[in-house]
Design a protein around this motif. Structure first.
Motif, mmCIF file in Angstrom:
data_model
loop_
_atom_site.group_PDB
_atom_site.id
_atom_site.type_symbol
_atom_site.label_atom_id
_atom_site.label_comp_id
_atom_site.label_asym_id
_atom_site.label_seq_id
_atom_site.Cartn_x
_atom_site.Cartn_y
_atom_site.Cartn_z
ATOM 1 N N VAL A 232 21.334 55.265 -33.365
ATOM 2 C CA VAL A 232 22.710 54.773 -33.261
ATOM 3 C C VAL A 232 23.254 55.008 -31.856
ATOM 4 N N ALA A 233 22.943 56.158 -31.269
ATOM 5 C CA ALA A 233 23.373 56.435 -29.897
ATOM 6 C C ALA A 233 22.773 55.422 -28.925
ATOM 7 N N ASP A 234 21.515 55.066 -29.152
ATOM 8 C CA ASP A 234 20.868 54.087 -28.283
ATOM 9 C C ASP A 234 21.528 52.721 -28.424
ATOM 10 N N LEU A 235 21.872 52.334 -29.654
ATOM 11 C CA LEU A 235 22.543 51.054 -29.872
ATOM 12 C C LEU A 235 23.923 51.035 -29.232
ATOM 13 N N GLU A 236 24.640 52.153 -29.320
ATOM 14 C CA GLU A 236 25.970 52.214 -28.713
ATOM 15 C C GLU A 236 25.882 52.017 -27.196
ATOM 16 N N ALA A 237 24.901 52.671 -26.575
ATOM 17 C CA ALA A 237 24.733 52.522 -25.129
ATOM 18 C C ALA A 237 24.315 51.097 -24.777
ATOM 19 N N PHE A 238 23.458 50.506 -25.607
ATOM 20 C CA PHE A 238 22.988 49.146 -25.332
ATOM 21 C C PHE A 238 24.123 48.139 -25.502
ATOM 22 N N ALA A 239 24.969 48.327 -26.509
ATOM 23 C CA ALA A 239 26.113 47.433 -26.699
ATOM 24 C C ALA A 239 27.036 47.484 -25.487
ATOM 25 N N ALA A 240 27.263 48.677 -24.953
ATOM 26 C CA ALA A 240 28.110 48.804 -23.760
ATOM 27 C C ALA A 240 27.478 48.076 -22.577
ATOM 28 N N LYS A 241 26.169 48.205 -22.425
ATOM 29 C CA LYS A 241 25.465 47.527 -21.340
ATOM 30 C C LYS A 241 25.570 46.013 -21.471
ATOM 31 N N GLN A 242 25.514 45.522 -22.729
ATOM 32 C CA GLN A 242 25.566 44.089 -22.984
ATOM 33 C C GLN A 242 26.980 43.529 -22.956
ATOM 34 N N GLY A 243 27.964 44.418 -22.975
ATOM 35 C CA GLY A 243 29.356 43.984 -22.964
ATOM 36 C C GLY A 243 29.821 43.391 -24.279
ATOM 37 N N VAL A 244 29.250 43.879 -25.400
ATOM 38 C CA VAL A 244 29.635 43.398 -26.726
ATOM 39 C C VAL A 244 30.079 44.584 -27.584
ATOM 40 N N SER A 245 30.679 44.277 -28.728
ATOM 41 C CA SER A 245 31.248 45.303 -29.595
ATOM 42 C C SER A 245 30.256 45.722 -30.679
ATOM 43 N N LEU A 246 30.218 47.023 -30.942
ATOM 44 C CA LEU A 246 29.411 47.592 -32.015
ATOM 45 C C LEU A 246 30.334 48.358 -32.948
ATOM 46 N N PHE A 247 30.205 48.104 -34.245
ATOM 47 C CA PHE A 247 31.102 48.703 -35.231
ATOM 48 C C PHE A 247 30.288 49.420 -36.299
ATOM 49 N N ALA A 248 30.435 50.739 -36.358
ATOM 50 C CA ALA A 248 29.855 51.537 -37.436
ATOM 51 C C ALA A 248 30.907 51.637 -38.539
ATOM 52 N N SER A 249 30.718 50.888 -39.599
ATOM 53 C CA SER A 249 31.771 50.771 -40.616
ATOM 54 C C SER A 249 31.671 51.883 -41.654
ATOM 55 N N TRP A 250 32.829 52.378 -42.085
ATOM 56 C CA TRP A 250 32.931 53.386 -43.149
ATOM 57 C C TRP A 250 33.996 52.902 -44.126
ATOM 58 N N HIS A 251 33.578 52.156 -45.135
ATOM 59 C CA HIS A 251 34.556 51.464 -45.972
ATOM 60 C C HIS A 251 35.490 52.403 -46.718
ATOM 61 N N SER A 252 35.014 53.595 -47.109
ATOM 62 C CA SER A 252 35.867 54.494 -47.894
ATOM 63 C C SER A 252 37.065 55.005 -47.103
ATOM 64 N N ARG A 253 36.987 54.992 -45.787
ATOM 65 C CA ARG A 253 38.132 55.399 -44.977
ATOM 66 C C ARG A 253 39.312 54.446 -45.137
ATOM 67 N N TYR A 254 39.030 53.245 -45.647
ATOM 68 C CA TYR A 254 40.084 52.252 -45.814
ATOM 69 C C TYR A 254 40.600 52.193 -47.247
ATOM 70 N N ALA A 255 40.190 53.137 -48.080
ATOM 71 C CA ALA A 255 40.774 53.240 -49.421
ATOM 72 C C ALA A 255 42.264 53.547 -49.283
ATOM 73 N N PRO A 256 43.096 53.045 -50.197
ATOM 74 C CA PRO A 256 44.559 53.109 -49.985
ATOM 75 C C PRO A 256 45.151 54.506 -49.934
ATOM 76 N N GLY A 257 44.473 55.506 -50.527
ATOM 77 C CA GLY A 257 45.043 56.848 -50.508
ATOM 78 C C GLY A 257 44.685 57.671 -49.294
ATOM 79 N N VAL A 258 43.769 57.192 -48.481
ATOM 80 C CA VAL A 258 43.226 58.018 -47.399
ATOM 81 C C VAL A 258 44.253 58.292 -46.308
ATOM 82 N N GLN A 259 44.909 57.266 -45.779
ATOM 83 C CA GLN A 259 45.861 57.500 -44.690
ATOM 84 C C GLN A 259 47.085 58.297 -45.136
ATOM 85 N N PRO A 260 47.655 58.049 -46.354
ATOM 86 C CA PRO A 260 48.745 58.923 -46.797
ATOM 87 C C PRO A 260 48.313 60.384 -46.944
#
Length: 310
Positions: free
Chosen positions: A101-129
């Motif tokens: 994952v670290a290698d992909l993050e560095a490669f995405a920066a080199k390529q000038g594109v976005s990389l998103f490591a998604s964590w869907h449970s962080r977007y559950a409605p009770g998490v931010q409150p």
């Protein structure tokens, strides 16, 4: 108005049908699904290809790619997409190892594109409150209970029992993604016990103990053998009472009073976030939940238990 981003999905399976396709439809102003690549499955009325290489060659207009194959196979696909100048969304966990994952993050920066490591449970409605409450009320202890029936949620999925498939950490990492989001301070693992079926290379249960620099303790119990009602609960003791997240963060109680929450929209929120970082020219690659899993495999005491059969 900016035109919708042309998106492709690689690895079409249950999670794609259940979550990604509806979430992309809910973000029609941000994305339009133009292709898929998968060995076995397709999406109706969407052009399909047997491999990501064939897809990228045939459809150079693709701007972003969602990778939904098992984590053991994600690095190669992500590298190919980034090399072709595509933005990349990675289902959780983002990879089989922290190094890739670290290698992909560095490669995405080199390529000038976005990389998103998604964590869907962080977007559950009770998490931010819950996070907001804990920011204002000192945590004294946390107990995580994440127990479910693997036969119901992952029937006949052999990859999940293979080395790199994470076993019980496949759901357990969802809990860790919430823990690392809502706690004001970072925790680290101090002790772990992992139970491996004698015929599997990944654990079926885990008992984890964490603490932070101030000595606040977190106890997490993961188990894939629970039948009947399922448990996806996080109970936090604070200086001013108790916070309880249930149903994976879909429900929230503060000092015994259930809170009114927004409607569940985890995957639509993920795609909104993906669109936002693409438009902003940024990446979002938080590996804290995966780091805790890696620490558990490093520090955990291994116990062999009865064989598991689907």
């Amino acid at each position: 108005m900016t035109s919708p981003i042309k998106l492709a999905i690689v690895g079409v399976g249950k999670i794609v049908y259940d979550q990604h396709v509806p979430a992309i439809a809910a973000n029609a102003g941000h994305f339009t699904l133009v292709a898929t690549a998968s060995r076995n499955n397709t999406i109706e009325n969407i052009p399909s290809f047997p491999t990501i290489e064939a897809m990228l060659e045939a459809r150079p207009d693709i701007e972003a790619v969602s990778l939904c194959m098992p984590p053991q196979y994600r690095y190669a696909a992500a590298h190919k997409a980034l090399a072709a100048g595509k933005h990349v969304f990675m289902e959780k966990p983002p990879g089989a190892t922290l190094s890739e994952v670290a290698d992909l993050e560095a490669f995405a920066a080199k390529q000038g594109v976005s990389l998103f490591a998604s964590w869907h449970s962080r977007y559950a409605p009770g998490v931010q409150p819950a996070k907001a409450y804990l920011a204002a009320n000192a945590t004294t202890a946390m107990h995580v209970i994440w127990k479910e029936d693997v036969r119901h949620w992952h029937p006949n999925q052999d990859w999940i029992w293979q080395a790199g498939g994470l076993g019980v950490f496949d759901p357990g990492i969802n809990a860790l993604s919430i823990v690392t989001e809502i706690l004001p301070s970072a925790v680290f693992l101090t002790k772990a016990a992992l139970e491996f079926p004698e015929n599997r290379d990944a654990p079926i249960a885990a008992d984890l103990h964490f603490q932070d620099a101030a000595g606040i303790k977190v106890h997490a119990e993961f188990d894939w053998r629970q039948t009947g009602p399922q448990s996806w609960d996080i109970i936090v003791t604070t200086a001013n009472g108790e916070v309880r997240l249930a149903n994976g963060g879909a429900r929230l109680w503060i000092n015994g009073a259930e809170q009114q929450l927004e409607k569940e929209a985890e995957y639509p929120s993920l795609y909104q976030r993906f669109a936002d970082i693409i438009r902003a020219g940024k990446s979002d690659v938080d590996v804290a939940p995966l780091r805790h899993v890696a620490d558990a495999f490093m520090l955990g005491r291994r116990k062999v238990v009865d064989a598991f059969h689907d």
